[in-house]
Design a protein around this motif. Structure first.
Motif, mmCIF file in Angstrom:
data_model
loop_
_atom_site.group_PDB
_atom_site.id
_atom_site.type_symbol
_atom_site.label_atom_id
_atom_site.label_comp_id
_atom_site.label_asym_id
_atom_site.label_seq_id
_atom_site.Cartn_x
_atom_site.Cartn_y
_atom_site.Cartn_z
ATOM 1 N N MET A 1 0.850 -1.187 0.000
ATOM 2 C CA MET A 1 0.000 0.000 0.000
ATOM 3 C C MET A 1 0.887 1.240 0.000
ATOM 4 N N LYS B 1 -7.445 4.124 4.953
ATOM 5 C CA LYS B 1 -8.288 2.942 4.748
ATOM 6 C C LYS B 1 -9.027 3.082 3.420
ATOM 7 N N PRO B 2 -8.378 2.706 2.322
ATOM 8 C CA PRO B 2 -9.021 2.864 1.008
ATOM 9 C C PRO B 2 -10.374 2.162 0.909
ATOM 10 N N GLU B 3 -10.563 1.122 1.701
ATOM 11 C CA GLU B 3 -11.845 0.403 1.657
ATOM 12 C C GLU B 3 -13.007 1.268 2.149
ATOM 13 N N ARG C 1 -6.578 4.945 -4.234
ATOM 14 C CA ARG C 1 -5.707 4.490 -3.139
ATOM 15 C C ARG C 1 -5.563 3.021 -3.213
#
Length: 159
Positions: free
Chosen positions: A1, A93-95, A159
């Protein structure tokens, strides 16, 4: 990441929040026409919020010519703040961008329309709100979330 970029996330989120707030307002303007008449001409929660703040600070509600612009200012400031929060969260936190921002939009609907606004006495609670008004709120915030992610993505990238 990739390494998080909180400042970029914040700035992208604030900018996206302002654009998303405009999209939400445009959607609401059109969607209002589809809602059944409720018989009242009650001020929106944003105007009630600014009236409460004005009464606390100045001892009087916002003067009539300034009520609608003040309510709009509350709408855009809230949108920018929520957008900034979203922008920073997605950096770590791209989620959080699940459903292309739709999940965040629905979460803001639940937090604001269903909890915070009624708790502040600015609108009736969930039990006192017609189903069509709930759907309108969720749809409005869904528009906000999707536009928020789209603009944030254009500024900050994936991201």
């Amino acid at each position: 990441m990739a390494k998080p970029r909180p400042l970029l996330g914040l700035l992208a989120g604030v900018a996206a929040g302002l654009v998303a707030s405009a999209a939400m307002a445009a959607f609401q303007h059109q969607a209002e026409k589809l809602l059944p008449e409720e018989g009242g001409d009650e001020d929106p929660a944003t105007v009630k919020a600014v009236d409460q703040a004005s009464a606390a600070l100045a001892g009087a509600p916002v003067p009539e010519p300034w009520r609608e612009p003040a309510g709009l200012a509350v709408h855009y400031v809230a949108g920018a703040v929520l957008g900034g929060i979203y922008g920073v969260i997605t950096e770590y936190k791209p989620e959080a961008s699940a459903g292309f921002g739709g999940a965040y939009g629905i979460a803001t609907s639940a937090l604001l329309d269903e909890a915070a606004v009624p708790a502040a006495g600015l609108a009736p609670g969930p039990d006192g709100t017609p189903l069509a008004r709930h759907a309108y709120g969720v749809a409005s915030h869904l528009v906000y979330g999707i536009v928020l992610e789209g603009v944030r993505w254009l500024i900050a990238g994936k991201r």
